[in-house]
Write a protein that holds these residues in place. Structure first.
Motif, PDB file in Angstrom:
ATOM      1  N   LEU A  60     -41.427 -47.336 -50.990  1.00  0.00           N
ATOM      2  CA  LEU A  60     -42.172 -46.089 -50.883  1.00  0.00           C
ATOM      3  C   LEU A  60     -42.996 -45.986 -52.027  1.00  0.00           C
ATOM      4  CD1 LEU A  60     -42.527 -43.366 -49.487  1.00  0.00           C
ATOM      5  CD2 LEU A  60     -40.563 -42.411 -50.601  1.00  0.00           C
ATOM      6  N   GLN A  61     -44.176 -45.622 -52.104  1.00  0.00           N
ATOM      7  CA  GLN A  61     -45.292 -45.138 -53.145  1.00  0.00           C
ATOM      8  C   GLN A  61     -44.953 -43.834 -53.341  1.00  0.00           C
ATOM      9  OE1 GLN A  61     -46.865 -47.508 -54.986  1.00  0.00           O
ATOM     10  NE2 GLN A  61     -45.935 -49.081 -53.909  1.00  0.00           N
ATOM     11  N   LEU A  62     -44.057 -43.278 -54.141  1.00  0.00           N
ATOM     12  CA  LEU A  62     -43.705 -41.926 -54.652  1.00  0.00           C
ATOM     13  C   LEU A  62     -44.724 -41.352 -55.599  1.00  0.00           C
ATOM     14  CD1 LEU A  62     -41.627 -39.810 -53.660  1.00  0.00           C
ATOM     15  CD2 LEU A  62     -40.388 -40.359 -55.922  1.00  0.00           C
ATOM     16  N   ARG A  63     -45.667 -40.658 -55.108  1.00  0.00           N
ATOM     17  CA  ARG A  63     -46.830 -39.867 -55.909  1.00  0.00           C
ATOM     18  C   ARG A  63     -47.139 -38.676 -55.271  1.00  0.00           C
ATOM     19  NH1 ARG A  63     -51.372 -43.549 -58.755  1.00  0.00           N
ATOM     20  NH2 ARG A  63     -49.529 -44.774 -59.309  1.00  0.00           N
ATOM     21  N   PRO A  64     -47.207 -37.576 -55.801  1.00  0.00           N
ATOM     22  CA  PRO A  64     -47.752 -36.258 -55.187  1.00  0.00           C
ATOM     23  C   PRO A  64     -49.208 -36.233 -55.280  1.00  0.00           C
ATOM     24  CG  PRO A  64     -46.400 -35.790 -57.243  1.00  0.00           C
ATOM     25  CD  PRO A  64     -46.192 -37.320 -57.110  1.00  0.00           C
ATOM     26  N   ARG A  65     -50.026 -37.010 -54.584  1.00  0.00           N
ATOM     27  CA  ARG A  65     -51.313 -36.941 -54.679  1.00  0.00           C
ATOM     28  C   ARG A  65     -52.180 -35.608 -54.607  1.00  0.00           C
ATOM     29  NH1 ARG A  65     -53.174 -41.307 -50.356  1.00  0.00           N
ATOM     30  NH2 ARG A  65     -52.111 -39.987 -49.119  1.00  0.00           N
ATOM     31  N   LEU A  66     -51.370 -34.614 -53.677  1.00  0.00           N
ATOM     32  CA  LEU A  66     -52.159 -33.451 -53.585  1.00  0.00           C
ATOM     33  C   LEU A  66     -51.716 -32.315 -54.470  1.00  0.00           C
ATOM     34  CD1 LEU A  66     -51.411 -33.586 -49.753  1.00  0.00           C
ATOM     35  CD2 LEU A  66     -53.836 -34.203 -51.130  1.00  0.00           C
ATOM     36  N   MET A  67     -51.219 -32.772 -55.536  1.00  0.00           N
ATOM     37  CA  MET A  67     -50.699 -31.923 -56.587  1.00  0.00           C
ATOM     38  C   MET A  67     -51.643 -30.758 -57.308  1.00  0.00           C
ATOM     39  SD  MET A  67     -47.959 -32.409 -59.620  1.00  0.00           S
ATOM     40  CE  MET A  67     -49.545 -33.000 -60.408  1.00  0.00           C
ATOM     41  N   ARG A  68     -52.585 -31.217 -57.351  1.00  0.00           N
ATOM     42  CA  ARG A  68     -53.694 -30.527 -58.275  1.00  0.00           C
ATOM     43  C   ARG A  68     -54.079 -29.442 -57.133  1.00  0.00           C
ATOM     44  NH1 ARG A  68     -56.224 -31.932 -62.984  1.00  0.00           N
ATOM     45  NH2 ARG A  68     -55.796 -33.948 -63.725  1.00  0.00           N
ATOM     46  N   GLU A  69     -54.295 -29.778 -55.968  1.00  0.00           N
ATOM     47  CA  GLU A  69     -54.688 -28.779 -54.908  1.00  0.00           C
ATOM     48  C   GLU A  69     -53.540 -27.866 -54.587  1.00  0.00           C
ATOM     49  OE1 GLU A  69     -55.035 -31.877 -54.649  1.00  0.00           O
ATOM     50  OE2 GLU A  69     -56.961 -32.746 -53.895  1.00  0.00           O
ATOM     51  N   ALA A  70     -52.371 -28.262 -54.692  1.00  0.00           N
ATOM     52  CA  ALA A  70     -51.245 -27.156 -54.432  1.00  0.00           C
ATOM     53  C   ALA A  70     -50.937 -26.179 -55.771  1.00  0.00           C
ATOM     54  CB  ALA A  70     -50.080 -28.175 -54.307  1.00  0.00           C
ATOM     55  N   ALA A  71     -51.351 -26.711 -56.963  1.00  0.00           N
ATOM     56  CA  ALA A  71     -51.398 -25.901 -58.086  1.00  0.00           C
ATOM     57  C   ALA A  71     -52.344 -24.842 -57.886  1.00  0.00           C
ATOM     58  CB  ALA A  71     -51.671 -26.783 -59.182  1.00  0.00           C
ATOM     59  N   ALA A  72     -53.484 -25.303 -57.426  1.00  0.00           N
ATOM     60  CA  ALA A  72     -54.747 -24.350 -57.496  1.00  0.00           C
ATOM     61  C   ALA A  72     -54.388 -23.359 -56.236  1.00  0.00           C
ATOM     62  CB  ALA A  72     -55.925 -25.037 -56.966  1.00  0.00           C
ATOM     63  N   LEU A  73     -53.901 -23.729 -55.149  1.00  0.00           N
ATOM     64  CA  LEU A  73     -53.495 -22.891 -54.312  1.00  0.00           C
ATOM     65  C   LEU A  73     -52.459 -21.911 -54.485  1.00  0.00           C
ATOM     66  CD1 LEU A  73     -52.898 -23.581 -50.329  1.00  0.00           C
ATOM     67  CD2 LEU A  73     -51.138 -22.178 -51.701  1.00  0.00           C
ATOM     68  N   PHE A  74     -51.389 -22.192 -55.146  1.00  0.00           N
ATOM     69  CA  PHE A  74     -50.519 -21.239 -55.804  1.00  0.00           C
ATOM     70  C   PHE A  74     -51.174 -20.188 -56.958  1.00  0.00           C
ATOM     71  CE2 PHE A  74     -47.149 -24.275 -54.310  1.00  0.00           C
ATOM     72  CZ  PHE A  74     -46.433 -23.683 -53.531  1.00  0.00           C
ATOM     73  N   ALA A  85     -54.386 -19.191 -56.536  1.00  0.00           N
ATOM     74  CA  ALA A  85     -54.968 -18.500 -55.794  1.00  0.00           C
ATOM     75  C   ALA A  85     -54.157 -17.323 -55.243  1.00  0.00           C
ATOM     76  CB  ALA A  85     -55.714 -19.017 -54.706  1.00  0.00           C
ATOM     77  N   VAL A  86     -53.042 -17.781 -54.699  1.00  0.00           N
ATOM     78  CA  VAL A  86     -52.094 -16.602 -53.991  1.00  0.00           C
ATOM     79  C   VAL A  86     -51.444 -15.804 -55.076  1.00  0.00           C
ATOM     80  CG1 VAL A  86     -49.947 -16.597 -52.779  1.00  0.00           C
ATOM     81  CG2 VAL A  86     -51.390 -18.500 -52.300  1.00  0.00           C
ATOM     82  N   GLU A  87     -51.079 -16.074 -56.172  1.00  0.00           N
ATOM     83  CA  GLU A  87     -50.777 -15.360 -57.234  1.00  0.00           C
ATOM     84  C   GLU A  87     -51.978 -14.303 -57.576  1.00  0.00           C
ATOM     85  OE1 GLU A  87     -48.361 -15.360 -61.526  1.00  0.00           O
ATOM     86  OE2 GLU A  87     -48.737 -17.197 -60.474  1.00  0.00           O
ATOM     87  N   ASP A  88     -53.148 -14.711 -57.736  1.00  0.00           N
ATOM     88  CA  ASP A  88     -54.123 -14.055 -58.109  1.00  0.00           C
ATOM     89  C   ASP A  88     -54.298 -12.792 -57.058  1.00  0.00           C
ATOM     90  OD1 ASP A  88     -54.510 -15.223 -60.671  1.00  0.00           O
ATOM     91  OD2 ASP A  88     -56.070 -16.722 -59.560  1.00  0.00           O
ATOM     92  N   ALA A  89     -54.165 -13.378 -55.853  1.00  0.00           N
ATOM     93  CA  ALA A  89     -54.216 -12.100 -54.707  1.00  0.00           C
ATOM     94  C   ALA A  89     -53.177 -11.679 -54.470  1.00  0.00           C
ATOM     95  CB  ALA A  89     -54.538 -13.107 -53.463  1.00  0.00           C
ATOM     96  N   GLU A  90     -52.094 -12.117 -54.504  1.00  0.00           N
ATOM     97  CA  GLU A  90     -50.768 -11.082 -54.151  1.00  0.00           C
ATOM     98  C   GLU A  90     -49.667 -11.013 -55.110  1.00  0.00           C
ATOM     99  OE1 GLU A  90     -49.081 -12.894 -50.608  1.00  0.00           O
ATOM    100  OE2 GLU A  90     -51.171 -12.612 -49.448  1.00  0.00           O
ATOM    101  N   GLY A 120     -58.657 -20.022 -46.589  1.00  0.00           N
ATOM    102  CA  GLY A 120     -58.083 -20.047 -45.207  1.00  0.00           C
ATOM    103  C   GLY A 120     -56.857 -19.796 -45.328  1.00  0.00           C
ATOM    104  N   TYR A 121     -55.912 -20.388 -46.156  1.00  0.00           N
ATOM    105  CA  TYR A 121     -54.311 -20.137 -45.807  1.00  0.00           C
ATOM    106  C   TYR A 121     -54.206 -18.680 -46.282  1.00  0.00           C
ATOM    107  CZ  TYR A 121     -49.448 -20.144 -47.639  1.00  0.00           C
ATOM    108  OH  TYR A 121     -48.149 -19.603 -47.760  1.00  0.00           O
ATOM    109  N   LEU A 122     -54.875 -17.900 -47.234  1.00  0.00           N
ATOM    110  CA  LEU A 122     -54.498 -16.437 -47.608  1.00  0.00           C
ATOM    111  C   LEU A 122     -54.917 -15.591 -46.205  1.00  0.00           C
ATOM    112  CD1 LEU A 122     -55.766 -16.366 -51.261  1.00  0.00           C
ATOM    113  CD2 LEU A 122     -53.393 -15.542 -50.329  1.00  0.00           C
ATOM    114  N   ALA A 123     -55.953 -16.241 -45.633  1.00  0.00           N
ATOM    115  CA  ALA A 123     -56.079 -15.720 -44.411  1.00  0.00           C
ATOM    116  C   ALA A 123     -55.412 -15.472 -43.162  1.00  0.00           C
ATOM    117  CB  ALA A 123     -57.645 -15.862 -43.697  1.00  0.00           C
ATOM    118  N   ARG A 124     -54.623 -16.768 -43.279  1.00  0.00           N
ATOM    119  CA  ARG A 124     -53.390 -16.681 -42.401  1.00  0.00           C
ATOM    120  C   ARG A 124     -52.369 -16.153 -42.537  1.00  0.00           C
ATOM    121  NH1 ARG A 124     -48.733 -20.206 -41.972  1.00  0.00           N
ATOM    122  NH2 ARG A 124     -49.600 -21.758 -43.406  1.00  0.00           N
TER     123      ARG A 124
END
Length: 480
Positions: A388-402, A404-409, A435-439
């Motif tokens: 298994l290639q264990l690497r969180p490739r989407l981590m930067r996007e996840a950090a940016a999403l959190f 955005a959520v904190e800035d909004a809520e 889009g996630y915040l809208a949901r």
């Protein structure tokens, strides 16, 4: 399948393999008349006693443990890992170092209290590399057991196939009298083969975990809940090595890494479903792994089967088929999403916590990102143990999403993201925080895909296991 001593096939009774092995393991091949006679029949009466002692030690290591120890020898794996870290240098943690780590973690928790309502997870521990090995080996056993079972079955099948191809006269190649029934020999060898397989995989696990212990700076840096009871574990020797060359005060480095580890453990302890879902995803991937049986058969034929270390080395490069199955691809996609969400949340919360206190935050954050992007020992460990290639490739996007959520809520809204598996962002929503915040605010159902279906299956599996132990990982854990 017979486990009785080998039956005679001629005027001279052949040696009992079980008795031969017992004598080898006890080291009494010189004083034991039956052993001496058996060696004579096998043409080995003039063998160097020192060599026999070495062979006996190898067999004793392979045969240690009971028959129900599982598909790999955990005791051997632990011993190999401990010896590996000891050979590289592993000083014991002093009372003063333990006290320093407790103070650092106490400060880290005070800073985290300002940015999250997830409570303090547990105690603080300064650990040597060997102590980290001992603490995490039960978790490693659960992670790699599915692969160990597949490898054990493949090795048994390969050796059985090899024995089926033998005629009775071919047994002389193994030092056994001609005229024996190969299937009867395999009957006696079957338990030995199983333990050889368990020993070889145990050595591989030990080498991999030992290498990882020499590099990790904190107990759960790989992103998986390897340390029990919410303990915030720091490896001071590895932290010092990491700090070299950063041109940052060592105290800042220790504090930054302690905040990250304490945040990760707060998340694992406060959100009951996350840890089981991560472990289940790895197990799902490992359980569906395809063992390259043809490569293993070649290794068994070509390697020196009297040398467990050589055979283990050959097999290490011959275990896994290169193409993951559809089920593995789904498990991998889900695992990458969860790892990205965990590490993205840790990034966001940690930076909020230390920003008022650490002047070199930018340099420290970049050093951690570079370390993670390079893969390093953690990636090699999972590649060798579960393919298994264990690497969180989407981590930067996840950090940016959190962010955005904190800035909004606010911080409470950010942490509420974890209240239920259905509430976390999907892979498609990571690059689209709006889009996630809208949901979230509009109540629209998320778009489901194969990854979400895999998540439901994994959570169901984790729930069943936790309920059997009296816990409920599905219970919503909202911030207080």
């Amino acid at each position: 399948m017979s486990n009785s001593p080998l039956e005679p096939s001629g005027p001279e009774e052949p040696p009992d393999l079980a008795e031969v092995l017992r004598s080898l393991m006890n080291g009494d091949f010189g004083a034991n008349p039956e052993m001496a006679d058996a060696l004579k029949q096998m043409g080995l009466e003039n063998i160097d006693p020192a060599m026999m002692q070495m062979v006996g030690a190898q067999i004793q290591a392979m045969m240690s443990g009971s028959a129900d120890d599982g598909s790999f020898n955990v005791e051997l794996a632990t011993d190999v890992a401990r010896k590996q870290v000891s050979a590289a240098g592993d000083a014991s943690v002093t009372v003063g170092t333990q006290r320093d780590v407790e103070q650092v973690v106490q400060v880290a928790n005070l800073w985290l209290d300002e940015v999250t309502d997830f409570p303090v997870s547990g105690s603080a521990a300064a650990a040597s590399r060997a102590e980290w090995v001992e603490t995490t080996m039960p978790a490693w056993r659960g992670l790699v057991e599915p692969v160990a079972q597949g490898v054990s079955g493949a090795i048994r099948s390969a050796m059985q196939e090899q024995f089926r191809s033998f005629g009775s006269e071919d047994l002389s190649q193994l030092g056994l009298p001609a005229g024996l029934d190969p299937s009867m020999v395999m009957g006696q060898m079957e338990p030995i083969v199983g333990r050889m397989s368990a020993a070889m995989f145990g050595m591989q696990v030990g080498q991999a975990v030992g290498a990882l212990a020499g590099d990790l700076v904190t107990g759960t840096e790989v992103g998986l809940p390897l340390v029990p009871d919410g303990t915030v574990m720091i490896l001071p020797a590895n932290v010092s090595a990491f700090a070299e060359g950063l041109h940052v005060d060592a105290g800042e480095v220790h504090l930054y890494l302690a905040v990250r580890e304490a945040a990760r453990m707060r998340l694992f302890q406060s959100v009951g479903w996350v840890g089981p879902a991560l472990i289940a995803a790895v197990q799902k991937y490992a359980g569906d792994i395809s063992i390259d049986t043809e490569a293993i058969e070649r290794a068994v034929r070509e390697a020196d089967t009297t040398d467990p270390a050589q055979l283990q080395g050959v097999l290490q490069d011959s275990l896994f088929s290169p193409t993951p199955s559809e089920a593995q691809q789904g498990a991998l996609a889900h695992l990458e999403l969860l790892l990205a969400l965990v590490e993205g949340w840790v990034d966001e919360v940690s930076e909020r916590a230390v920003q008022p206190h650490l002047p070199n935050l930018a340099a420290l954050s970049e050093a951690v990102r570079r370390r993670r992007a390079s893969g390093g020992p953690a990636e090699r460990v999972f590649a060798s143990l579960v393919g298994l290639q264990l690497r969180p490739r989407l981590m930067r996007e996840a950090a940016a999403l959190f962010t955005a959520v904190e800035d909004a809520e606010g911080a409470a809204g950010r942490d509420e993201t974890w209240k239920h598996p259905d509430f976390v962002p999907t892979a498609a929503e990571l690059p689209d925080p709006a889009g996630y915040l809208a949901r979230r605010t509009g109540g629209a159902a998320p778009t489901r895909d194969a990854v979400d279906d895999a998540l439901d299956a994994l959570l169901a599996q984790g729930t069943a296991e936790w309920e059997a132990e009296g816990d409920d990982p599905q219970a919503p854990d909202t911030p207080s």
